[in-house]
Scaffold this motif. Structure first.
Motif: not given
Length: 469
Positions: A303-312, A340-347, A459-469
């Motif tokens: 499902v994540c792949a269909e949504m374009g989201l990397p998943a582990v 960014g360990n063990p994978v990069q966000a978003p994931c 299920i955990v969604y991990v967004p990337a940090l915004k600049e300055g966060k």
């Protein structure tokens, strides 16, 4: 129909984008796991011939066709078989946890048993099943559908042990910290139906058994072609039992239960001989396996792949204390966002298994909840340091612990939301009242019966940090 029925309410709280992502993944995964559609995809009636996958049965050679079912996904499983067979079915008995208004059966009687603790209704239904088997013969066919929860729902203790003894024992076992294998080692060896004893009764009268199951056992491999008979089927009322009397005795010793379990059960297990051992093989039965524990993560990743989201997939073997698992998930999110360990966000991080909650003293309980809700609350506490992170933890069949919700969903804003309402999440964990805490901040997840039962789905969604966060 959406599987998560209160999604609109959930999305009025916390981080909208993260919650929406997690809810969509969960809903689409549960749709794919629905056993009604899984069974209908492999089972159909062609005139007098019943086809299930690659196998077929000429029903003209059968005098009676009985349908038995038990488990938290039994509603959908039994409905599928009942609908396929129609008037060909002699009688059906389904023991469910919750009877939904949308459940429709033709010739199947539905009994609402007790789970996690057995009840009188399930006990009486089990005795009816035994009675039907005992009056049957070699020309009869039994189709039995089983999912997790059958040990409590299909409760029928052996002579000398009362239903109340089994209820008390189940309560003690569930609070002991023992894993499900240890718990089942005791429950199966004091049952007249579980641990393969229903299959043995059918075998003893010479009738034929077709078993259709969902396995929620940690460690069972992912399913392949569900239309091919599954030769490694184990446990539940209809398969060979992997646990032994020695396992049951070890559970009593290892978890110091001799003085906490009913004396009748301790005495029975202590003195039981080889003739009380559960059956270890049924080579003549035909079994089909619809889903296993790893499937939920595999489907969620698709499902994540269909949504374009990397998943582990982190693990489908997750066990241990639920609150510790929630804290660990939040710490892993922080590592991903920061380094960014063990994978990069978003994931997306996926896990399944069966976490538990140890309660040594029932006097500590001040509310309601379950392992999924405790995992969500502990995540909320630690996730305040992980901007935008969101976790959904549910029991995939639709009820978690003592609450009639599937579990909980929390994010990086949940701790603050609780504090604004005067709710102490640490106290909620100590007093096992996580349902009340999550419900107050709009973070319980309600599904009703989902049609599957594969223990926990996280299920955990991990967004990337915004600049300055």
């Amino acid at each position: 129909m959406k599987k998560i029925r209160n999604a609109d309410q959930i999305l009025t709280n916390g981080n909208f984008a993260s919650r929406e992502t997690v809810l969509e993944i969960a809903d689409k995964t549960l749709q794919r796991l629905d056993s009604y559609h899984r069974i209908k995809s492999i089972m159909h009636l062609d005139g007098d011939v019943l086809h299930i996958g690659s196998r077929s049965w000429d029903l003209r050679r059968k005098k009676n066709i009985y349908l038995f079912g038990a488990g938290k996904a039994c509603n959908h499983m039994a409905m599928a078989v009942d609908h396929v067979l129609g008037d060909r079915l002699t009688r059906g008995i389904a023991i469910v946890k919750i009877h939904e208004e949308t459940d429709r059966f033709n010739k199947t009687d539905v009994f609402v048993g007790g789970h996690p603790l057995p009840n009188e209704v399930g006990y009486q239904a089990s005795k009816e099943i035994i009675q039907l088997v005992e009056q049957s013969g070699p020309e009869d066919l039994f189709i039995v559908v089983i999912s997790g929860g059958s040990s409590a729902l299909m409760s029928c203790p052996v002579d000398g042990i009362t239903l109340q003894d089994e209820i008390d024992a189940t309560d003690v076992l569930l609070k002991s910290g023992a894993g499900i294998y240890e718990i089942n080692a005791i429950r199966r060896h004091i049952s007249a139906l579980n641990g393969g004893m229903l299959a043995k009764r059918i075998q003893d009268v010479g009738a034929e058994l077709i078993g259709i199951g969902i396995s929620d056992a940690v460690g069972t491999p992912a399913t392949g072609d569900i239309g091919e008979p599954y030769t490694a089927y184990k446990s539940t009322p209809i398969g060979p039992d992997a646990t032994t009397l020695d396992d049951a005795r070890a559970t009593i010793a290892n978890f110091d239960l001799a003085d906490r379990l009913p004396k009748s059960i301790v005495d029975y297990l202590t003195n039981a001989g080889p003739e009380q051992e559960t059956p270890k093989a049924f080579p003549d039965n035909t079994y089909f396996l619809l889903n296993t524990l790893p499937d939920s993560c595999i489907y969620a990743k698709e499902v994540c792949a269909e949504m374009g989201l990397p998943a582990v997939i982190l693990t489908s073997f997750l066990e241990g204390e639920s609150r510790d698992a929630g804290t660990f998930m939040a710490s892993l999110v922080r590592e991903i966002q920061t380094y960014g360990n063990p994978v990069q966000a978003p994931c997306v991080l996926l896990s399944s298994g069966e976490v538990t909650t140890q309660i040594l003293d029932s006097k500590l309980i001040k509310g309601h909840g379950g392992p999924g809700q405790e995992m969500a609350v502990s995540f909320a506490i630690a996730a305040a340091k992980t901007p935008g992170a969101c976790l959904l933890s549910i029991d995939s069949e639709g009820t978690d612990g003592t609450a009639q919700v599937a579990g909980g969903i929390t994010d990086s804003e949940s701790l603050k939301a609780a504090q604004a309402k005067g709710i102490n999440l640490y106290q909620s964990l100590r007093e096992h009242s996580c349902f009340e805490a999550l419900d107050a901040i709009g973070s319980t997840v309600f599904t009703g019966n989902t049609g599957t039962n594969l223990c926990d789905l996280n299920i955990v969604y991990v967004p990337a940090l915004k600049e300055g966060k």
